[in-house]
Motif scaffolding. Sequence first.
Motif, PDB file in Angstrom:
ATOM      1  N   ALA A  16       0.842  -1.206   0.000  1.00 23.91           N
ATOM      2  CA  ALA A  16       0.000   0.000   0.000  1.00 23.91           C
ATOM      3  C   ALA A  16       0.876   1.254   0.000  1.00 23.91           C
ATOM      4  N   SER A  17       0.324   2.352  -0.467  1.00 25.49           N
ATOM      5  CA  SER A  17       1.075   3.612  -0.570  1.00 25.49           C
ATOM      6  C   SER A  17       1.444   4.146   0.807  1.00 25.49           C
ATOM      7  N   ALA A  18       2.718   4.615   0.929  1.00 24.92           N
ATOM      8  CA  ALA A  18       3.198   5.190   2.185  1.00 24.92           C
ATOM      9  C   ALA A  18       3.131   6.712   2.187  1.00 24.92           C
ATOM     10  N   GLY A  19       2.459   7.310   1.201  1.00 24.39           N
ATOM     11  CA  GLY A  19       2.231   8.753   1.200  1.00 24.39           C
ATOM     12  C   GLY A  19       3.417   9.571   0.727  1.00 24.39           C
ATOM     13  N   ALA A  69      -6.345   6.971   5.044  1.00 22.71           N
ATOM     14  CA  ALA A  69      -7.373   7.823   5.653  1.00 22.71           C
ATOM     15  C   ALA A  69      -7.592   9.096   4.853  1.00 22.71           C
ATOM     16  N   SER A  70      -6.579   9.523   4.098  1.00 22.32           N
ATOM     17  CA  SER A  70      -6.751  10.707   3.257  1.00 22.32           C
ATOM     18  C   SER A  70      -7.675  10.417   2.077  1.00 22.32           C
ATOM     19  N   GLU A  71      -7.899   9.119   1.815  1.00 25.02           N
ATOM     20  CA  GLU A  71      -8.781   8.721   0.720  1.00 25.02           C
ATOM     21  C   GLU A  71     -10.196   8.441   1.220  1.00 25.02           C
ATOM     22  N   SER A  72     -10.305   7.698   2.329  1.00 22.19           N
ATOM     23  CA  SER A  72     -11.625   7.441   2.912  1.00 22.19           C
ATOM     24  C   SER A  72     -11.472   6.796   4.283  1.00 22.19           C
ATOM     25  N   ALA A  84     -13.149   4.162   5.321  1.00 26.88           N
ATOM     26  CA  ALA A  84     -13.161   2.709   5.137  1.00 26.88           C
ATOM     27  C   ALA A  84     -11.769   2.181   4.802  1.00 26.88           C
ATOM     28  N   LYS A  85     -11.037   2.914   3.950  1.00 26.67           N
ATOM     29  CA  LYS A  85      -9.689   2.476   3.576  1.00 26.67           C
ATOM     30  C   LYS A  85      -8.726   2.588   4.760  1.00 26.67           C
ATOM     31  N   GLY A  86      -8.870   3.649   5.545  1.00 26.95           N
ATOM     32  CA  GLY A  86      -8.033   3.793   6.737  1.00 26.95           C
ATOM     33  C   GLY A  86      -8.280   2.662   7.722  1.00 26.95           C
ATOM     34  N   LEU A  87      -9.553   2.326   7.935  1.00 30.93           N
ATOM     35  CA  LEU A  87      -9.912   1.219   8.824  1.00 30.93           C
ATOM     36  C   LEU A  87      -9.318  -0.091   8.306  1.00 30.93           C
ATOM     37  N   ASN A  88      -9.427  -0.319   7.015  1.00 36.12           N
ATOM     38  CA  ASN A  88      -8.952  -1.566   6.422  1.00 36.12           C
ATOM     39  C   ASN A  88      -7.458  -1.766   6.661  1.00 36.12           C
ATOM     40  N   ILE A  89      -6.653  -0.727   6.406  1.00 37.50           N
ATOM     41  CA  ILE A  89      -5.199  -0.846   6.579  1.00 37.50           C
ATOM     42  C   ILE A  89      -4.852  -1.036   8.056  1.00 37.50           C
ATOM     43  N   ALA A  90      -5.456  -0.232   8.924  1.00 36.99           N
ATOM     44  CA  ALA A  90      -5.129  -0.306  10.358  1.00 36.99           C
ATOM     45  C   ALA A  90      -5.503  -1.667  10.938  1.00 36.99           C
TER      46      ALA A  90
END
Length: 710
Positions: A29-32, A112-115, A117-123
Amino acid sequence: MSLELWLVIFAGLVAVLYGLFTARGLMSASAGSEKMQEIASAIQEGAQAFLNKQYTTIAIVGAGVTVLLLLLFSFDPIPAIGFIVGAVLSGAAGYIGMLISVRANVRTTQAASESLAKGLNIAFKAGAVTGMLVAGLALLSIAGYYAILTAGFGLEPEGRRVINGLIALSLGASLISVFARLGGGIFTKGADVGGDLVGKVEAGIPEDDPRNAATIADNVGDNVGDCAGMAADLFETYVVTVAATMVLGSIIFASDIAGMFMLYPMAIGGVCIITSIIGTYAVRLSKGSTNIMGALYKGLIATGLLSVIGLAIVTAWITGFGQEYIVGDRSFTGWSLFFCGITGLIITGLIVVITEYYTGTNYRPVRSVAKASESGHGTNVIQGLAVSMEATAAPALVIVIGIIVTFNLAGLYGIATAVTTMLALAGMIVALDAFGPVTDNAGGIAEMADLDPEVRNTTDALDAVGNTTKAVTKGYAIGSAGLGALVLFSAYTEDLKHFISEPETYPFFANITFDFSLSNPYVVVGLFIGGLLPYLFGSMAMMAVGRAAGAVVEEVRRQFREKPGIMTYEEKPDYARAVEMLTGAAIKEMVIPSLLPILSPIVLYIVIGIVAGPSQALSAVGAMLMGVIVTGLFLALSMTAGGGAWDNAKKYIEDGHHGGKGSEAHKAAVTGDTVGDPYKDTAGPAVNPMIKITNIIALLLLAFLAGLGG
């Protein structure tokens, strides 16, 4: 080696493979941005440096313990090897958990900067990696070592050498756990408390502001304390509980069926690992939903329901539902054991719900602490202390009812089965816990990288839930540890009875009697000594945090004073200095408290033995174990729930209630949170392994005495 044992080992390997493959996907996944990665890199370096130094110190202590075990057991390598296996894999579980956490934090920020749901998924995926590795390595350590001893060396499953090996393996896991909890807890709360006092209260800057020299240290602490510390803690609780159940099974059942009842707890662990892995796929936000806690609970509920089915399969296969077993004057069937396991799952669910009630922002306790903050710092602290004491009642009643139900179903082994089933869900529980430090770090990276405020709002939403999951999992860990220690205590008393009943085999016990009645003054002495140990241990941990935080305060003040350009962003704080200083303080401060539970049973036995003889000494040690369990359980529950309530009361005010950030209520809440931090993240959680290591040392003392005079 039996098919069942092969399948248990296979389940442990599946959990490890799940962790490795999920970690691989996570790292893709992207590290920003470059700035985000720079901040994350500083956190990674600090966390790795701390754990490297901590584990070096532990290795020195561990080498000494290994030599001591060789000497005490007449150079029998089995206890020493078991100790090494438990220590190395416990350390590996914590270290790997840290490595994943410090790489997932920046990816969570970017997601989390995208959504949401995506932040929750990665964490959550990061937490799941740690959780399944903890459960998998724990099961592999005990099942693998048991297989080597019984299949590789051909030892009888219920033989003393196997039992001694299992107890020593538990000691290895416990030693790592108590050091990890203390060292990581002192580091993280020294940084958190010191940084908050200077940053929020004195300088008036936000949490995680890059101008605060303690900010990186605070984020490092989240990983080495909450992630690595909790991983080592639940690894240890898992191993100790399964080993204690196996030891109990070997003692109380006839030799022709003892092996079956030693296999049963491992099989429960194996099937529940599979159900936990399936449960991770149930964690997701419904379309348009923002109920993060609800999404996480989907996974926990799915795991629990599937575990009921798995428990039924294991019970039917290994013990049979209708088969009757007789232990002393008590008989039970496979159905009884199945219902004991169900009781364990119910206890888990109730403790989770109760802990969330006392630490969640939606409920009375946290809101009452926030409300009390309006009238000042003192009333905030008073209300927080009141909530912390009240929060012990419901979990204690749940545990009491669980003990009564399971004991009446299947005696001491029924209690052990319930606790084993509780711990079998450790993979999912650790996943929920490790979610917390990842989201906390994600918010810090968003603040320090100066991302859009909306990103920080998203990470704050995740972090608020992370605070609750951390409190919930600590409540679970403490509740299961209390019951697990009760199983260890039962193993101590049953082992003592066994040795006394066979004086020809164990000559030292030929003239030993034991009396646990309260009319025996040495039993009362043991209860008092055991009761004081958690308080003394907790005070040492709290004072260590106070000293570390004071040093951080002075360092941050010095940097503000000597580098005035920090406040205007013209100069950069020296983050590395704060990390280095805290590392040295934490390593130094963790050693003496860690020795307290190791030395106490031995010193008490020697002192009472000199005064009144070995019979009274063994009775006093047994009473001490019960004293440690009772006061340790209440103290740990109180500290964990109270600290969580103080923390979330502060966050509730920061969300705009009672005047919001910068108000007088907020300043009072920061004070309460400062008091609660070492409560919930240092002293309280560290009492958990402290309870069990005291019991394990007592079991090893018995094993050593059993070898005398032979």
